[in-house]
Scaffold this motif. Structure first.
Motif, PDB file in Angstrom:
ATOM      1  N   VAL A  81      -5.259  -5.328   8.196  1.00 27.77           N
ATOM      2  CA  VAL A  81      -4.306  -4.270   7.586  1.00 27.77           C
ATOM      3  C   VAL A  81      -4.785  -2.840   8.256  1.00 27.77           C
ATOM      4  N   TYR A  82      -5.765  -3.212   8.779  1.00 29.44           N
ATOM      5  CA  TYR A  82      -6.587  -1.739   9.267  1.00 29.44           C
ATOM      6  C   TYR A  82      -5.348  -0.914  10.235  1.00 29.44           C
ATOM      7  N   ASP A  83      -4.574  -1.442  11.044  1.00 28.33           N
ATOM      8  CA  ASP A  83      -3.433  -0.862  11.987  1.00 28.33           C
ATOM      9  C   ASP A  83      -2.342   0.025  11.143  1.00 28.33           C
ATOM     10  N   LYS A  84      -2.697  -0.778  10.187  1.00 29.14           N
ATOM     11  CA  LYS A  84      -1.823  -0.226   8.347  1.00 29.14           C
ATOM     12  C   LYS A  84      -1.872   0.781   7.748  1.00 29.14           C
ATOM     13  N   LEU A  85      -3.800   0.641   7.652  1.00 27.19           N
ATOM     14  CA  LEU A  85      -4.423   2.056   6.568  1.00 27.19           C
ATOM     15  C   LEU A  85      -4.604   2.903   6.877  1.00 27.19           C
ATOM     16  N   LYS A  86      -5.063   2.591   8.805  1.00 26.92           N
ATOM     17  CA  LYS A  86      -5.807   3.945   8.833  1.00 26.92           C
ATOM     18  C   LYS A  86      -5.196   4.801   9.281  1.00 26.92           C
ATOM     19  N   ASN A  87      -5.839   6.414   8.509  1.00 26.85           N
ATOM     20  CA  ASN A  87      -5.382   7.416   8.512  1.00 26.85           C
ATOM     21  C   ASN A  87      -6.248   7.986   7.883  1.00 26.85           C
ATOM     22  N   GLN A  88      -6.497   9.383   8.889  1.00 26.34           N
ATOM     23  CA  GLN A  88      -7.253  10.624   8.158  1.00 26.34           C
ATOM     24  C   GLN A  88      -7.245  10.876   6.860  1.00 26.34           C
ATOM     25  N   GLU A  89      -6.641  10.704   5.853  1.00 26.47           N
ATOM     26  CA  GLU A  89      -6.731  11.048   4.751  1.00 26.47           C
ATOM     27  C   GLU A  89      -6.733  10.296   3.671  1.00 26.47           C
ATOM     28  N   PHE A 109       0.608  -0.929  -0.116  1.00 29.22           N
ATOM     29  CA  PHE A 109       0.128  -0.080  -0.240  1.00 29.22           C
ATOM     30  C   PHE A 109       0.897   1.448  -0.157  1.00 29.22           C
ATOM     31  N   LYS A 110       0.740   1.976  -1.209  1.00 30.94           N
ATOM     32  CA  LYS A 110       1.253   2.928  -0.764  1.00 30.94           C
ATOM     33  C   LYS A 110       0.732   4.421  -0.587  1.00 30.94           C
ATOM     34  N   ASP A 111       1.719   5.665  -0.428  1.00 29.72           N
ATOM     35  CA  ASP A 111       1.024   6.289   0.275  1.00 29.72           C
ATOM     36  C   ASP A 111      -0.286   7.529  -0.392  1.00 29.72           C
ATOM     37  N   SER A 112       0.528   6.994  -1.540  1.00 31.77           N
ATOM     38  CA  SER A 112      -0.303   7.442  -2.708  1.00 31.77           C
ATOM     39  C   SER A 112      -2.434   6.810  -2.996  1.00 31.77           C
ATOM     40  N   ASP A 113      -2.495   6.001  -2.196  1.00 29.31           N
ATOM     41  CA  ASP A 113      -3.252   5.198  -2.537  1.00 29.31           C
ATOM     42  C   ASP A 113      -4.496   5.154  -1.209  1.00 29.31           C
ATOM     43  N   LYS A 114      -4.741   6.632  -1.687  1.00 30.71           N
ATOM     44  CA  LYS A 114      -6.356   7.785  -1.142  1.00 30.71           C
ATOM     45  C   LYS A 114      -7.211   6.758  -1.051  1.00 30.71           C
ATOM     46  N   VAL A 115      -7.045   6.217  -2.073  1.00 31.20           N
ATOM     47  CA  VAL A 115      -9.042   5.821  -2.405  1.00 31.20           C
ATOM     48  C   VAL A 115      -8.835   3.929  -1.929  1.00 31.20           C
ATOM     49  N   ILE A 116      -8.803   3.379  -0.830  1.00 35.40           N
ATOM     50  CA  ILE A 116      -8.661   1.693  -1.427  1.00 35.40           C
ATOM     51  C   ILE A 116     -10.182   1.070  -0.999  1.00 35.40           C
ATOM     52  N   ALA A 117     -10.289   0.190  -1.774  1.00 38.96           N
ATOM     53  CA  ALA A 117     -11.487  -0.275  -2.236  1.00 38.96           C
ATOM     54  C   ALA A 117     -11.367  -2.031  -1.586  1.00 38.96           C
ATOM     55  N   ASP A 118     -11.987  -2.575  -1.324  1.00 32.56           N
ATOM     56  CA  ASP A 118     -12.157  -4.001  -1.306  1.00 32.56           C
ATOM     57  C   ASP A 118     -13.379  -4.984  -1.654  1.00 32.56           C
ATOM     58  N   ASN A 139     -14.466   6.943   8.805  1.00 38.00           N
ATOM     59  CA  ASN A 139     -13.320   6.710   6.853  1.00 38.00           C
ATOM     60  C   ASN A 139     -13.345   5.286   5.825  1.00 38.00           C
ATOM     61  N   ILE A 140     -14.227   4.655   6.685  1.00 41.69           N
ATOM     62  CA  ILE A 140     -14.370   3.185   6.105  1.00 41.69           C
ATOM     63  C   ILE A 140     -15.829   2.899   5.852  1.00 41.69           C
ATOM     64  N   THR A 141     -16.769   3.244   4.360  1.00 34.77           N
ATOM     65  CA  THR A 141     -17.922   2.739   3.816  1.00 34.77           C
ATOM     66  C   THR A 141     -18.131   1.397   3.110  1.00 34.77           C
TER      67      THR A 141
END
Lengths: 75, 281
Positions: free
Chosen positions: B68-76, B47-56, B101-103
């Motif tokens: 991977v929630y702990d790795k991905l949780k980020n306000q942006e 997961f790159k810093d530029s991956d601002k929108v991630i969809a599963d 931030n999770i929908t």
């Protein structure tokens, strides 16, 4: 469609799915039920022959020759 | 695949929704056959810093985000889950209702409620084999993915469980008609790495704009009859519901599977595809 053409089409279809070469038309092709379903769908969609699943059995899927006979007999 | 097959697959997903949702998160279902491989796959996704929108896609109860929630949780960062089975979706929503931030949305691979070119990273684990059409799914995936986006998909390969399925079919033959067994056969896609490359090349320019890597990973998972039955029954509820004498079916199933038993247990021959697509723009 002639039997030889049906055999050719079936060979392409089954080899494409299983990724295994079929050397001759009487060889035991040992296909799984998914590939059997592909054959049934192929007969219906490409040859306009609806195979009656209430009358089919696993033994009819042993070789290309068996399959071609079933398809031609269902015309 | 014809419309009849598509309908069977759609009904299967709907049936997942009707079942009691509590066992979706059962550790046995998560961890026994596919769980360890899924965790390993998700942990290796870059997961790159530029991956601002991630969809599963086909997120189920949110298993990927659990890992991977702990790795991905980020306000942006915006995390999205898409799932067709309402029961699973509700569980995922409930689990993550603390994080705005999770929908989670109802949708499928072929119909995602997302804007064109809006997603940086698409992830999917053990969902794409259930789609009615891989082509329709990839067309939609291309629509929502940004041109420089990336995709990581894990799905079952065509030979997954081949030796395990043979005894199951033998037991089925004693209780179900040829037609009913054929219905079970159509429940999932059976594709190889070569098939996947062919499908992707229809929608993504692999010579110029995208790099695709597809790996087949194989592993043997040994277990007792009861261990295997727990996950297998959860996955095969639709076909089991057609068996009239369920008790004797299970006895026949046990007898057939016992014939494959080794000192380590009954083997399941896992075969999984790891697909990675990277936009080069």
């Amino acid at each position: 469609m002639e039997k030889s053409e049906v055999l050719k089409e079936l060979k392409n279809l089954i080899e494409g799915q299983t990724e295994k070469k079929i050397k001759d038309e009487n060889q035991d092709i040992d296909i799984d039920s998914f590939t059997m379903m592909l054959v049934i769908t192929f007969a219906h969609q490409k040859l306009n022959i609806k195979l009656d699943m209430d009358k089919l059995d696993f033994d009819q899927f042993k070789s290309l020759n068996d399959l071609a006979d079933v398809i031609i007999a269902s015309k | 695949m014809n419309t009849e097959i598509s309908k069977i697959r759609e009904e299967t997903v709907q049936n997942y929704s009707k079942r009691n949702v509590s066992h979706y998160d059962d550790p046995m279902n998560k961890n026994f056959v596919y769980g360890e491989m899924t965790i390993d796959f998700v942990n290796k996704i870059e997961f790159k810093d530029s991956d601002k929108v991630i969809a599963d896609i086909g997120c189920g109860t949110g298993f990927v985000y659990d890992i991977v929630y702990d790795k991905l949780k980020n306000q942006e960062r915006k995390l999205i889950g898409i799932e067709p089975a309402k029961g699973m979706l509700e569980l995922a929503k409930k689990k993550y209702n603390f994080d705005k931030n999770i929908t989670f949305f109802e949708g499928t691979f072929a119909s995602m409620p997302l804007e064109n070119e809006s997603v940086d990273k698409i992830v999917s684990t053990l969902a794409m084999q259930w789609v009615p059409s891989i082509d329709d799914s990839l067309k939609e995936l291309k629509r929502v993915l940004k041109p420089n986006g990336s995709v990581d998909i894990m799905m079952t390969e065509k030979d997954d469980g081949d030796n395990f399925k043979n005894p199951i079919v033998e037991a089925m033959k004693k209780h179900l008609s040829f037609k009913q067994i054929m219905k079970a056969a159509t429940l999932s896609q059976r594709v190889s790495s070569n098939h996947i490359v062919k499908h992707f090349s229809k929608y993504f320019d692999l010579k110029r704009d995208y790099e695709l890597s597809v790996k087949t990973v194989k592993k043997i998972i040994n277990g007792t009859f009861n261990e295997h039955m727990k996950w297998w029954k959860a996955r095969s509820e639709q076909i089991i519901s057609e068996v009239k004498d369920k008790d004797n079916f299970l006895i026949d199933l046990k007898n057939e599977l016992d014939k494959t038993k080794k000192p380590e247990g009954i083997p399941f021959d896992l075969s999984i595809l790891h697909i990675h697509l990277e936009g080069l723009k």
